[in-house]
Design a protein around this motif. Structure first.
Motif, PDB file in Angstrom:
ATOM      1  N   SER A   1      10.748  -3.102  -4.959  1.00  0.00           N
ATOM      2  CA  SER A   1      10.657  -4.167  -3.974  1.00  0.00           C
ATOM      3  C   SER A   1       9.830  -5.249  -4.616  1.00  0.00           C
ATOM      4  CB  SER A   1      10.000  -3.673  -2.697  1.00  0.00           C
ATOM      5  OG  SER A   1       8.624  -3.539  -2.878  1.00  0.00           O
TER       6      SER A   1
ATOM      7  N   SER B   1      14.569  -5.107  -1.308  1.00  0.00           N
ATOM      8  CA  SER B   1      14.239  -4.618   0.030  1.00  0.00           C
ATOM      9  C   SER B   1      12.739  -4.441   0.208  1.00  0.00           C
ATOM     10  CB  SER B   1      14.919  -3.276   0.243  1.00  0.00           C
ATOM     11  OG  SER B   1      14.488  -2.394  -0.775  1.00  0.00           O
ATOM     12  N   GLY B   2      12.287  -4.282   1.456  1.00  0.00           N
ATOM     13  CA  GLY B   2      10.875  -4.106   1.751  1.00  0.00           C
ATOM     14  C   GLY B   2      10.351  -2.809   1.142  1.00  0.00           C
TER      15      GLY B   2
ATOM     16  N   THR C   1       9.234   0.736   0.260  1.00  0.00           N
ATOM     17  CA  THR C   1       9.694   2.037   0.717  1.00  0.00           C
ATOM     18  C   THR C   1       8.472   2.788   1.228  1.00  0.00           C
ATOM     19  OG1 THR C   1      11.198   1.911  -1.147  1.00  0.00           O
ATOM     20  CG2 THR C   1      11.061   4.013   0.005  1.00  0.00           C
TER      21      THR C   1
ATOM     22  N   SER D   1      -0.933  -1.487   6.431  1.00  0.00           N
ATOM     23  CA  SER D   1       0.117  -1.938   7.341  1.00  0.00           C
ATOM     24  C   SER D   1      -0.298  -3.185   8.109  1.00  0.00           C
ATOM     25  CB  SER D   1       0.468  -0.826   8.327  1.00  0.00           C
ATOM     26  OG  SER D   1      -0.710  -0.329   8.942  1.00  0.00           O
TER      27      SER D   1
ATOM     28  N   THR E   1       2.697 -13.454   8.072  1.00  0.00           N
ATOM     29  CA  THR E   1       3.471 -12.372   7.460  1.00  0.00           C
ATOM     30  C   THR E   1       3.429 -12.503   5.950  1.00  0.00           C
ATOM     31  OG1 THR E   1       5.565 -13.567   7.340  1.00  0.00           O
ATOM     32  CG2 THR E   1       5.077 -12.462   9.408  1.00  0.00           C
TER      33      THR E   1
ATOM     34  N   SER F   1       3.752  -9.273   2.679  1.00  0.00           N
ATOM     35  CA  SER F   1       3.248  -8.003   2.145  1.00  0.00           C
ATOM     36  C   SER F   1       2.218  -8.225   1.053  1.00  0.00           C
ATOM     37  CB  SER F   1       4.416  -7.172   1.594  1.00  0.00           C
ATOM     38  OG  SER F   1       5.300  -6.842   2.642  1.00  0.00           O
TER      39      SER F   1
ATOM     40  N   ASP G   1       6.162  -7.677   5.622  1.00  0.00           N
ATOM     41  CA  ASP G   1       7.394  -8.444   5.762  1.00  0.00           C
ATOM     42  C   ASP G   1       8.466  -7.726   6.565  1.00  0.00           C
ATOM     43  OD1 ASP G   1       6.771 -10.826   4.399  1.00  0.00           O
ATOM     44  OD2 ASP G   1       6.889  -9.783   2.484  1.00  0.00           O
ATOM     45  N   ARG G   2       8.181  -6.549   7.088  1.00  0.00           N
ATOM     46  CA  ARG G   2       9.203  -5.818   7.832  1.00  0.00           C
ATOM     47  C   ARG G   2       9.343  -6.361   9.248  1.00  0.00           C
ATOM     48  NH1 ARG G   2       7.059  -0.302   5.586  1.00  0.00           N
ATOM     49  NH2 ARG G   2       5.252  -1.274   6.535  1.00  0.00           N
TER      50      ARG G   2
ATOM     51  N   GLU H   1       9.996  -4.989  12.055  1.00  0.00           N
ATOM     52  CA  GLU H   1       9.353  -4.230  13.131  1.00  0.00           C
ATOM     53  C   GLU H   1       7.845  -4.517  13.178  1.00  0.00           C
ATOM     54  OE1 GLU H   1      11.056  -3.018  10.612  1.00  0.00           O
ATOM     55  OE2 GLU H   1      10.222  -1.148   9.788  1.00  0.00           O
ATOM     56  N   ASP H   2       7.245  -4.841  12.020  1.00  0.00           N
ATOM     57  CA  ASP H   2       5.814  -5.181  12.009  1.00  0.00           C
ATOM     58  C   ASP H   2       5.574  -6.465  12.793  1.00  0.00           C
ATOM     59  OD1 ASP H   2       5.502  -3.032  10.370  1.00  0.00           O
ATOM     60  OD2 ASP H   2       5.202  -4.176   8.525  1.00  0.00           O
TER      61      ASP H   2
ATOM     62  N   ASP I   1      15.896 -10.691   3.630  1.00  0.00           N
ATOM     63  CA  ASP I   1      14.754 -10.043   4.275  1.00  0.00           C
ATOM     64  C   ASP I   1      13.732 -11.048   4.821  1.00  0.00           C
ATOM     65  OD1 ASP I   1      13.949 -10.820   1.786  1.00  0.00           O
ATOM     66  OD2 ASP I   1      12.554  -9.152   1.536  1.00  0.00           O
TER      67      ASP I   1
END
Lengths: 454, 454
Positions: A2, A21-22, A24, A64, B35, B37, B71-72, B74-75, B102
């Protein structure tokens, strides 16, 4: 794999950049809750969140959330419930451990974990010993101090107590369910001072024993745009030669004009990260500064020390910042003799012997004057190496031929070596000056022979 | 009055500091969701949160949470629900507006507001126009760029679109219930560039029309410990002379060795804030730098300019940082001639004429040598004012008489004026050097007559 592009890069969010992708999510997650109303005014920058995020990442956690909340107990309580609900296995809080009535973190965390608090006489004694000296000196009254100490000595049932660095003890506790919570003080010096003992506390040690850790790789490049790394990663991904690529997180970060490429393998993917690092190095060896995270400043100090070389600076537009950067390191007095900030043309001539005619013919901002500044500094201070910087930092003073951001840098050596660059640097006044210093440090490193062989 | 002590002060969390009750929440609350990551790795510092917090505070909002999330989707979705549940009336998001699959902020926010998205041909045209030039130059292939543009042109139903600064448009939207959401790009340059148009967008303007705004007061003090302000506030509170005190938030912040005291009145309490400011000034006039937030650097530039005075520096332990700080301001070339970084004793003698015997008798770190450095700099550069700094920055080189942190600073003037200080400064090498520069700037300001009359 990622891929998260460099955040300093103005194009990171808008350009067509490669991002897979984000992450894992097979690493355990941790959350950081920083309390402090002053952080929500924007006047004060939070230092604890980034510090803890870096530490937690290195330990093998995925962070998170990083939340800054006010000093009200209900803010902290709802944040704790939020991150626990999102599945955090570990929560670190900072702040709110002071002696006054509204420093409520310990109480709120106890409530969140479903336990009461009791006075811990051992903690009380420790704080008394710590405060005795400054209390008598500062003329604090007895009852107020006693109440403050008593408040800071209240410990949630079942919590491990971390020895205070200031006067506030830290706590490690867990309720019947939910995450492990580590409660640390707000002042960065105290928080960082307490962190090692937090890691060795029994409940934290037990948690860490179950976290798989994989050593990250940090590569450092000079003069390499982030888009080149993005393109390389896309090519590698398309080639299909790296089957475990999805298990390596790649983060890039532009700092001090260098592109840091951080390869963070999930446990078991260390060899893939190593192979990926080698592939990236092979493709961009010309721009490599270090393959092990060593900074330009560290490399320069090392190479100058090893060869017994000395340096002096002749600065115009950077106004002393390059000298300041050089002497930033302890022990730099053995290789930095000093420098001259020659901001005016008269100073360039009288203090560094730059001929007035040279300035008249080529202009104060010119490769010729940069070289004369380097020679002048080297000769006046009697050093092995001299560096000269002159440029148009702006916002005024630019011309069509030499616009704002045009900078000339030259390094000369006692043996007659000359390494010169002139560049048009982007950004405002402070950007131009900072990037000039970065470029100067890189050029010094190159001149001193401290870069990997291409 | 609610009081938040200085976060930089190492004693802030541990010492007996005065803090009244938490902020009286009569201002509307806003939340900031950043946002990215990369921000959760600790490698990159978030600049958008502090910027937005400052802006929102100035507009009259209370910032309740500042959250950094990955960056997800759902977050982001759970963070939106969390801050909405806490009662935020306004939510600002940054990041996730890029062209790749994404970058999902717009879609997530649309879902949160309960609306769908549609392709906006106007937005598509704007982005096409923006990307046309670099696309042809950079050799990007048509279909990938077309897909990227199409993705960035998807606009949630009913949203106001903010003109892109890069290629990502911003959004302002609200669902049938819940907070107003402003969606901004992640790169700080784009976010800050788009902020003014976010404020004037119709839904935001309507919200702002209902927010009462009260002008804050910012006082600045030098050499005043935070505990003195805490004690003053306690006394004022006890005296009962300020009936509306609970409606002024007082935040202190130690920055560049100066204590900033920020008085933030709730709407209607402006006069109380003014009276409180006057009371604090009266009690600490001797340490006042400015009563309107003007910094030492601004004041120094102003007083030197007004009196047509010039300055030169002779630095040892600070190694050029003072000169660098002085020339940090645009236009500084009219009052800064330059400086010498004389790190070695030989350089002190040969470049600034410090007699070798003086160094031999008193030592390189001594008030006598600081004065000789000031005189030497002033004479070599022919300026009105000279400043000399010498000290033990550490970590080595300290003695019992002159330990690490001992610093001597002297300012001398053409007319024979001398202003000297020697101090034992706390902290590590970089702290000592930074505090020396702060002290030097303050001493220059005092010598130039730029401080308020005591």
């Amino acid at each position: 794999m990622s891929y998260v592009p460099a955040a300093d890069d103005p194009a990171a969010d808008s350009a067509v950049a490669g991002r897979a992708s984000g992450p894992t999510a097979t690493r355990p997650t941790a959350a950081v809750l920083v309390t402090g109303s002053e952080l929500l005014t924007g006047l004060v920058r939070d230092a604890n969140g980034p510090y803890l995020a870096r530490e937690l990442g290195a330990l093998g956690f995925e962070v998170s959330e990083l939340m800054l909340v006010g000093d009200r107990p209900e803010d902290l309580r709802s944040a704790l419930e939020f991150v626990a609900g999102n599945g955090a296995e570990l929560v670190i809080t900072s702040g709110g451990l002071g002696p006054t009535a509204d420093d409520l973190t310990a109480e709120v965390v106890a409530g969140f974990c479903g336990v009461g608090s009791r006075l811990d006489p051992g903690v009380q004694e420790t704080i008394n010993a710590k405060t005795a000296r400054w209390a008598s000196r500062g003329g604090f009254d007895g009852p107020a101090l006693e109440a403050a100490t008593r408040k800071q000595s209240m410990v949630p049932e079942g919590a491990s107590v971390l020895e205070p660095v200031g006067t506030a003890p830290g706590l490690v506790l867990r309720g019947t369910s939910g995450p492990l919570v580590v409660v640390l003080p707000g002042p960065p010096r105290e928080l960082q001072g307490m962190w090692p003992s937090a890691l060795t506390s029994p409940p934290m040690a037990a948690l860490l024993a179950g976290v798989q850790h994989a050593e990250p790789r940090l590569l450092r490049f000079f003069g390499l745009p982030e888009s080149e790394i993005a393109a390389t990663l896309r090519e590698i991904e398309t080639s299909g030669g790296f089957p475990e690529l999805a298990r390596v997180e790649v983060t890039t970060c532009l700092r001090r004009s260098e592109l840091e490429v951080d390869l963070h393998p999930l446990p078991g993917a260390e060899k893939t990260a190593d192979a990926l690092a080698e592939e990236i190095i092979t493709r961009h060896r010309r721009n490599l500064v270090s393959a092990d995270g060593t900074t330009t400043d560290e490399l320069l100090a090392r190479v100058l020390g090893e060869h017994g070389l000395t340096v002096a600076t002749g600065e115009s537009c950077t106004g002393g910042l390059l000298a300041g950067r050089l002497v930033d390191r302890p022990g730099s007095s053995s290789y930095v003799s000093g420098g001259v900030v020659a901001y005016s043309n008269e100073a360039k001539t009288s203090l560094l012997g730059v001929p007035a005619e040279l300035i008249g013919t080529h202009g104060a901002v010119s490769p010729e004057v940069a070289r004369a500044l380097a020679d002048g500094a080297r000769e006046r201070f009697g050093t092995d190496i001299g560096i000269g910087i002159t440029g148009v930092a702006g916002p005024d003073g630019g011309t069509e031929a030499k616009p704002v951001g045009y900078v000339c840098i030259c390094v000369t050596t006692r043996e007659g070596g000359v390494l010169a660059r002139d560049r048009q640097l982007p950004g405002g006044r402070s950007d131009v000056r900072e990037r000039s210093v970065d470029m100067g440090m890189h050029l010094l490193l190159r001149a001193a022979g401290g870069l990997p062989r291409g």
